[in-house]
Scaffold this motif. Structure first.
Motif: not given
Length: 322
Positions: A61, A65-66
């Motif tokens: 996590r 992101q990306g």
């Protein structure tokens, strides 16, 4: 193996062997030692005893992101096979094995990725990492303030140098400059170890003690013969290298260790591109591995428990610029 090596050392010291005979004797000793090393450490390509880890959801996590890995679903890691026990070629002459290879596998497992180890020359990793050829470098890279300008770091091992003496030496513990006063110490020219020992010698002289007598040799076999023959008292090298030599030759022992950043510390770390965002995930993954014991077991495979860290840090203070 041991008796042959000691006999070679004593005869060399006495001048009783020709250069050609010494070369042949040392070559045979090296062959015998290689066989022992394979028995003491798993240098086979299969690595059946390699420690594996489960996917670490917290670390996953933490990946931005990306974020795009060099190859989808794969953790691409540069590693320099410079020698055991950290990284070396296995008996098949193509698979890289060692403590750093094991740690890279643990991190890949933690991120839920396959591992692709890319062997590189040590001098090539900075440019390759900066240009995006690899996701990370796991290859005994010490944290320095200069490197932190271009790379992010997640620490995973202490940066240690080792003081090793002959097994039958009367020298006890070497912890501080006064313990080494007057000793004949083998060290590499231009190394960080030499820098530290020169400072130790200055401190001893200023305190009314004998200076250190530093000795320089062209290669490691000659260094080890000098130590075995009594022409030197101590050899100082990166700790991991000496751990392997001690297990292989069985005629030297540790008298102490020294932080690579003395008088401060300088730990070994995973290197990633500056600002790539991957560093936090790697630090989290390392701390999970420390907490669940996988990290310690992986180090123990290569007799490097003494280099374990209590926790991983992101971009800690490193070796200063000189």
């Amino acid at each position: 193996m041991i008796s042959r090596r000691r006999a070679v050392a004593s005869l060399l010291a006495a001048g009783a062997l020709s250069a050609l005979t010494v070369t042949a004797a040392l070559a045979q000793a090296a062959f015998d030692q290689a066989a022992f090393a394979q028995a003491a450490f798993d240098l086979g390509p299969e690595q059946a005893g390699r420690i594996r880890a489960e996917r670490d959801e917290n670390a996953v996590r933490a990946i931005p992101q990306g974020f795009k890995f060099v190859a989808s679903g794969t953790f691409t890691v540069a590693i320099s096979p410079s020698g055991p026990p950290l990284a070396t070629y296995a008996t098949d002459a193509k698979t890289v094995v060692g403590a750093d290879a094991d740690f890279a596998q643990l991190i890949a497992d933690s991120l839920g990725l396959k591992l692709d180890l890319v062997p590189v020359a040590w001098a090539d990793w900075p440019l390759g990492l900066a240009s995006g050829k690899y996701d990370a470098v796991i290859s005994n890279v010490g944290v320095t303030e200069q490197r932190k300008e271009k790379f992010d770091f997640s620490t995973y091992r202490q940066g240690l140098h080792g003081f090793y003496v002959r097994s039958d030496s009367a020298i006890g513990s070497i912890k501080e400059p006064k313990d080494a006063a007057g000793l004949r110490i083998i060290v590499g020219a231009g190394t960080n170890q030499e820098r530290i020992l020169l400072e130790w010698s200055k401190q001893n002289v200023a305190g009314g003690l004998k200076p250190l007598e530093l000795q320089y040799y062209d290669d490691q076999p000659t260094q080890l013969v000098a130590l075995a023959s009594g022409r030197a008292d101590v050899i100082v090298q990166p700790h991991a290298q000496l751990v392997f030599i001690a297990a292989r030759d069985r005629n030297i022992r540790r008298a102490g260790t020294l932080s690579a950043g003395w008088p401060n510390k300088s730990d070994v770390a995973i290197a990633t591109r500056k600002g790539s965002g991957l560093v936090d995930a790697l630090t989290l993954a390392t701390n999970t591995l420390i907490a669940n014991g996988k990290y310690g077991k992986a180090l123990a495979r290569w007799a490097l428990e003494d280099e374990a860290l209590p926790r991983s840090e992101t971009n800690p203070p490193g070796l200063p610029k000189f």
